[in-house]
Design a protein around this motif. Sequence first.
Motif, PDB file in Angstrom:
ATOM      1  N   VAL A  38       0.959  -1.389  -0.035  1.00  0.00           N
ATOM      2  CA  VAL A  38       0.004   0.024   0.017  1.00  0.00           C
ATOM      3  C   VAL A  38       0.937   1.328   0.129  1.00  0.00           C
ATOM      4  CG1 VAL A  38      -0.256  -0.013   2.472  1.00  0.00           C
ATOM      5  CG2 VAL A  38      -1.937   1.121   1.041  1.00  0.00           C
ATOM      6  N   ARG A  39       1.923   1.282   0.789  1.00  0.00           N
ATOM      7  CA  ARG A  39       2.612   2.471   0.865  1.00  0.00           C
ATOM      8  C   ARG A  39       3.466   2.758  -0.426  1.00  0.00           C
ATOM      9  NH1 ARG A  39       5.147   0.911   6.587  1.00  0.00           N
ATOM     10  NH2 ARG A  39       5.098  -1.309   5.310  1.00  0.00           N
ATOM     11  N   THR A  40       3.807   1.629  -0.939  1.00  0.00           N
ATOM     12  CA  THR A  40       4.626   1.633  -2.369  1.00  0.00           C
ATOM     13  C   THR A  40       3.492   2.333  -3.285  1.00  0.00           C
ATOM     14  OG1 THR A  40       6.092  -0.137  -1.650  1.00  0.00           O
ATOM     15  CG2 THR A  40       6.202   0.619  -3.978  1.00  0.00           C
ATOM     16  N   CYS A  41       2.524   1.684  -3.496  1.00  0.00           N
ATOM     17  CA  CYS A  41       1.438   2.325  -4.505  1.00  0.00           C
ATOM     18  C   CYS A  41       1.112   3.637  -4.192  1.00  0.00           C
ATOM     19  CB  CYS A  41       0.162   1.479  -4.145  1.00  0.00           C
ATOM     20  SG  CYS A  41       0.056  -0.164  -4.938  1.00  0.00           S
ATOM     21  N   GLU A  42       1.298   4.198  -2.947  1.00  0.00           N
ATOM     22  CA  GLU A  42       1.116   5.729  -2.513  1.00  0.00           C
ATOM     23  C   GLU A  42       2.397   6.368  -3.192  1.00  0.00           C
ATOM     24  OE1 GLU A  42       0.566   5.445   1.596  1.00  0.00           O
ATOM     25  OE2 GLU A  42      -1.581   5.011   1.369  1.00  0.00           O
ATOM     26  N   THR A  43       3.261   6.028  -3.040  1.00  0.00           N
ATOM     27  CA  THR A  43       4.695   6.597  -3.673  1.00  0.00           C
ATOM     28  C   THR A  43       4.086   6.830  -5.252  1.00  0.00           C
ATOM     29  OG1 THR A  43       6.185   5.766  -2.158  1.00  0.00           O
ATOM     30  CG2 THR A  43       6.934   6.372  -4.539  1.00  0.00           C
ATOM     31  N   LEU A  44       3.811   5.542  -5.989  1.00  0.00           N
ATOM     32  CA  LEU A  44       3.479   5.715  -7.295  1.00  0.00           C
ATOM     33  C   LEU A  44       2.465   6.606  -7.670  1.00  0.00           C
ATOM     34  CD1 LEU A  44       3.214   1.867  -8.062  1.00  0.00           C
ATOM     35  CD2 LEU A  44       5.272   3.665  -8.829  1.00  0.00           C
ATOM     36  N   ARG A 306       9.203  11.500  -4.964  1.00  0.00           N
ATOM     37  CA  ARG A 306       9.090  11.354  -3.512  1.00  0.00           C
ATOM     38  C   ARG A 306       8.676   9.819  -3.200  1.00  0.00           C
ATOM     39  NH1 ARG A 306      11.737  14.710  -3.714  1.00  0.00           N
ATOM     40  NH2 ARG A 306      11.718  16.979  -3.193  1.00  0.00           N
ATOM     41  N   PHE A 307       9.147   9.294  -1.848  1.00  0.00           N
ATOM     42  CA  PHE A 307       8.765   7.911  -1.438  1.00  0.00           C
ATOM     43  C   PHE A 307       7.804   8.097  -0.299  1.00  0.00           C
ATOM     44  CE2 PHE A 307      12.736   8.044  -4.001  1.00  0.00           C
ATOM     45  CZ  PHE A 307      12.438   6.928  -4.594  1.00  0.00           C
ATOM     46  N   HIS A 308       6.890   7.460  -0.174  1.00  0.00           N
ATOM     47  CA  HIS A 308       5.830   7.490   0.703  1.00  0.00           C
ATOM     48  C   HIS A 308       6.219   6.431   1.900  1.00  0.00           C
ATOM     49  CE1 HIS A 308       1.768   8.425   2.355  1.00  0.00           C
ATOM     50  NE2 HIS A 308       1.784   7.310   2.746  1.00  0.00           N
ATOM     51  N   GLY A 309       5.954   6.928   3.012  1.00  0.00           N
ATOM     52  CA  GLY A 309       6.350   6.042   4.338  1.00  0.00           C
ATOM     53  C   GLY A 309       7.273   6.537   5.287  1.00  0.00           C
ATOM     54  N   ARG A 316      13.774   1.074   1.954  1.00  0.00           N
ATOM     55  CA  ARG A 316      13.529  -0.086   1.167  1.00  0.00           C
ATOM     56  C   ARG A 316      12.897   0.017  -0.110  1.00  0.00           C
ATOM     57  NH1 ARG A 316      11.783  -3.061   6.791  1.00  0.00           N
ATOM     58  NH2 ARG A 316      14.052  -3.716   7.246  1.00  0.00           N
ATOM     59  N   GLN A 317      12.154   0.864  -0.273  1.00  0.00           N
ATOM     60  CA  GLN A 317      11.691   1.163  -1.862  1.00  0.00           C
ATOM     61  C   GLN A 317      12.655   1.489  -2.500  1.00  0.00           C
ATOM     62  OE1 GLN A 317       8.079   3.545  -1.990  1.00  0.00           O
ATOM     63  NE2 GLN A 317       7.683   3.375   0.273  1.00  0.00           N
TER      64      GLN A 317
END
Length: 346
Positions: A38-44, A306-309, A316-317
């Motif tokens: 979910v957090r990686t999807c938010e980054t996208l 930008r990287f979410h989380g 890690r992303q």
Amino acid sequence: MLANESLKSLEICAGAGGMALGLESVGFEPAALVEKDVRTCETLAVNRPHWNVIRTSLEEFEPGEHTQVYDVDLLSAGMPRIKSAATAKRPEDLEERELFRCALYLVGPVQPRAVLFDNVPEMVHGDAFAAEREEIRKELEHLGYRLHWRILNAKDFGVPQDREHGLMVAVKEEYADGYRWPDPSPEAPTVGDVLHASMRARRWAHADEWRAHARRVAPTLVGGSDRRGGADLGLSGSKTIWRALGINGGTVANADAQEDLKSRDKPSVLWDLSSKGWELEAEPHEMPALTVAQAALVQGFPGAWRFHGLKTHAYRQVGHAVPPPLAAAVGRQIARALQATGAADG
């Protein structure tokens, strides 16, 4: 397909968008990106609101429910790093192998004109992965693809990092004669040059002299497992190289000055470097630690990404991503093969 037509892609195991970003820069527009975190999807979503991000696991992804992914030009995947069958012991190793097979057997229903898979360098010619290569060959040749295998190092394609990737490109036979691997760039950017401006922005008075010292490439950034530990820049060998570069590789710094206010008891991870000195023989904790944003620059991401989380997950992303310049170099060659054949037919 004519050279001025847009190219469509389906990206699975999309991660934070490194491969998709590189492919976008050479003309591939994603019909969909599949990612379960979910957090990686938010980054996208934050960086590319117009991208069609499908949050689901690869095992549960049904192309029939997303018909825009059929007959795309490219199916791409930055696959989780798998271990050979002989050494896979942990449950997560088996999960990663299952993901690998899901990706492979998605090619049949989607029928892309080309396929791009990224994995460990040993996948290309290591004896331990002979069975996996044979499984890939049988499946994709049966579907009418010609396979190309190569180990490419990101430092040869504009990334300030010694980072090898095992790549497989499979191209439909009618396009296969046009595919060539990209030629390496003559000179790699260095850590000092890439991070100099950001070190100055962090108020480090010694950024200029550090830049002159750090005109070398970095060791491989690794993301680590979500199941273990915090964020750092790799194993002991990598940390030793980072120390020689004048960087504390044992941790990741806060994102900005506001986070420093919450971390006064941890001076080694502060964003603000105004109190940091510059000594090559200093202990690692006395050296600057990279922020997530700086690690992303070393990975080849643009500064605006930008990287979410929280810090550990965001790092890690970055560490798990395919460097965008490497993806762009390979994607450009795939695009040329598909477009040149289409133009010649026209």
